[in-house]
Design a protein around this motif. Structure first.
Motif: not given
Length: 298
Positions: A273-298
């Motif tokens: 849920e957090f990932f989809t909000i952070l990236n404004d992406l659907s949890a169900e739709k495939p992500i096109p190859v090469g799409t830049a996405v944000k992750l939260v990491v240590d």
């Protein structure tokens, strides 16, 4: 009204600078989604969030969209998402280290050297004044610290008048993970409270649980949380670092669920849920190859 007018001015300012005027409405939509994510009570329209001191988000969205339409149809203005993401790659994310860290259902404070964990179902929120938590059953938690150097006895502190409706017969001394403590109960204005104060030096660390409908789970959650309170080891303190934004490009076969697994500082059950909000992406739709996405990491 002033805030709504400011939103409209902001949209025009975006357009005059050459940017997409519809960005404001997308930002407000994401902000509302994040506020709902932070709320444990998904079904309550009165649940407090960081938008509560502002006009309602739906009204602000309508103003932002209407203002953008007066400028032009969707698709105008610069977005340059790739350039923006490249600028925030590696940026610090989340709590100010001086105010401690929320990691899933745990709160940890590097400088103070303390930590505790709330039970499943609770959502933690850190603020400069206190750590707050709530669940969908109507229980609220407040954790903070107070100077108790003027009290040699924790019972004297508990009964000193800072808690309205305290039941004197409920006050008990205790020891939690080697730390002296005191617990008690209070009832006032339709609320039932469970209180604990644990002492480290001059500071009393205070847990206050509140519910209008206390039951066995309420008491169990209180004891479980208080008993989780402990001092961090030097190694644990050294390892505790701020979270950061990491921008990655999606690979063949990547999905929101797969990428969300790599997130840190978020309870596993809430990462998608957090990932989809952070990236404004659907949890169900495939992500096109090469799409830049944000992750939260240590």
């Amino acid at each position: 009204m002033q805030e709504l007018e400011a939103d409209a001015i902001g949209v025009r300012t975006l357009a005059n600078a050459g940017f997409d005027p519809y960005a404001a409405s997308r930002f407000l939509r994401s902000m509302a989604a994040f506020a709902a994510y932070q709320s444990a009570d998904k079904g309550s329209s009165s649940a407090p969030d960081f938008l509560s001191s502002h006009p309602s988000t739906p009204e602000r969205l309508q103003i932002a969209v209407r203002s953008a339409r007066q400028i032009g149809a969707p698709g105008i203005g610069e977005r340059d998402r790739q350039r923006y993401l490249s600028q925030i790659d590696g940026m610090l994310f989340g709590d100010d280290p001086l105010e401690g860290f929320v990691r899933g259902r745990s709160f940890l404070h590097k400088a103070l050297g303390i930590s505790f964990t709330v039970p499943s179902g609770y959502i933690l929120e850190n603020s400069p004044e206190a750590v707050l938590a709530s669940n969908g059953e109507g229980t609220a938690i407040r954790f903070d610290g107070a100077d108790i150097s003027g009290y040699s006895d924790l019972v004297d502190y508990m009964t000193s008048g800072w808690i309205n409706g305290l039941l004197p017969q409920s006050v008990r001394q205790t020891t939690i993970n080697g730390l002296p403590g005191v617990t008690g109960s209070a009832i006032t204005q339709g609320w039932s409270f469970r209180i604990a104060v644990l002492r480290i030096g001059r500071t009393g660390y205070r847990f206050i649980f509140a519910s209008r409908s206390p039951n066995d789970t309420f008491d169990k959650d209180f004891h479980q949380t208080v008993e989780s309170f402990s001092q961090l080891t030097p190694t644990e303190r050294a390892r505790l670092q701020s979270l950061r934004i990491k921008v990655v490009s999606s690979k063949p076969g990547d999905t929101a669920r797969k990428l969300a697994i790599g997130m840190s500082g978020v309870e596993p059950s809430r990462r998608l849920e957090f990932f989809t909000i952070l990236n404004d992406l659907s949890a169900e739709k495939p992500i096109p190859v090469g799409t830049a996405v944000k992750l939260v990491v240590d």
